[in-house]
Design a protein around this motif. Structure first.
Motif: not given
Ligand code: MG
Ligand code: OOG
Length: 262
Positions: A107, A62-63, A140, A142, A233-234, A109
């Motif tokens: 998030e 993941k980024a 995602e 988190i 990424g979100g 993504e």
């Molecule tokens: Mg994320």
């Protein structure tokens, strides 16, 4: 490196215990103000090694903090990279046990799956698109192990960038002829839209996040293997969830995926 191996291993153990026991902690830079970026990624690597030693397989990379909305929400200014192991994967439409988490957020993504390996330095958007098999919606989950999600970049890297769970699903889409910048997304919580955006929110184009990951790994003599799933990424700020919530992400041209918190 400023920390010795024993300290790195102890910090990885501490952060993993917090994760497995769903309890929070103060950020580790409070006790180790001199730790550097290498130390932070070394703690993350030690965390992965602990999981692999128990037989868990890597499920993806993941980024994070790749959008302005996320950087602003978390008060930091550059992307970070982490991993997901198989136990983080939630089946499409599946359940997340909220009691196993501290203070989860979701998030929206775009997930990439590679057909060819990517290596840096010198990896860029074009290389990434040429190596991409397909993209698909990904949510995602988190769950920072730090109290109230308060951290600095080094602490969050050591904590594997808050990774906890993820779901991918929907309709995989080939990237040929697509402009991922203008792909729209809507995330709904309990049927109410709570986040909207477009691919360009992630570094101008989400493939840029994948290129940055390849270049980051290249500095360490590693590459992203063919077949890897990567969360880019979100796109928006993360949204808090609790038991009873259900979350769906719709991505233009790629259908939708979702999960439920029980
Ligand atoms: Mg994320
Ligand atoms: C760090 C992880 C951020 C993303 O997609 O931006 C992330 C955090 O905000 O806790 O995964």
């Amino acid at each position: 490196m400023k920390l010795d191996k024993a300290t790195i291993d102890a910090l990885a153990e501490h952060l993993e215990n917090c994760q497995l026991q769903a309890r929070d902690t103060t950020k580790i830079t409070d006790d180790h103000p001199d730790m550097d970026w290498e130390d932070a990624y070394a703690i993350q690597a030690a965390l992965l090694a602990r999981k692999q030693a128990r037989g868990l397989k890597l499920a993806g990379l993941k980024a994070g903090l790749t959008s302005f909305a996320k950087m602003k929400q978390m008060g930091v200014s550059s992307p970070v990279f982490g991993f997901m192991t198989e136990d983080y994967a939630v089946p499409h439409g599946g359940e997340v046990k909220t009691s196993e988490l501290i203070h989860p957020k979701v998030e929206p993504e775009i997930a990439f799956v590679l057909k060819r390996a990517l290596s840096g330095p010198g990896c860029h958007m074009g290389t990434v698109l040429a190596a991409t098999d397909f993209v698909l919606p990904g949510i995602e989950v988190i769950d920072s192990r730090y109290r109230d999600f308060k951290f600095d970049l080094k602490s969050v890297i050591a904590d594997n960038t808050s990774a906890a769970r993820f779901v991918v699903g929907g309709q995989p889409m080939k990237v040929d002829g697509q402009d991922l910048r203008t792909v729209g997304i809507v995330m709904e919580k309990n049927g109410q839209p709570v986040a909207f955006g477009a691919g360009a929110a992630v570094l101008g184009h989400p493939a840029t996040a994948i290129a940055m990951l390849a270049n980051h790994l290249g500095e360490r003599g590693e590459e992203i293997p063919a077949g890897t799933l990567i969360l880019s990424g979100g796109i928006t700020e993360a949204v808090s969830v609790q038991a009873g919530d259900s979350v769906t992400l719709k991505v233009q041209g790629m259908g939708s995926t979702g999960l439920r918190f029980v």
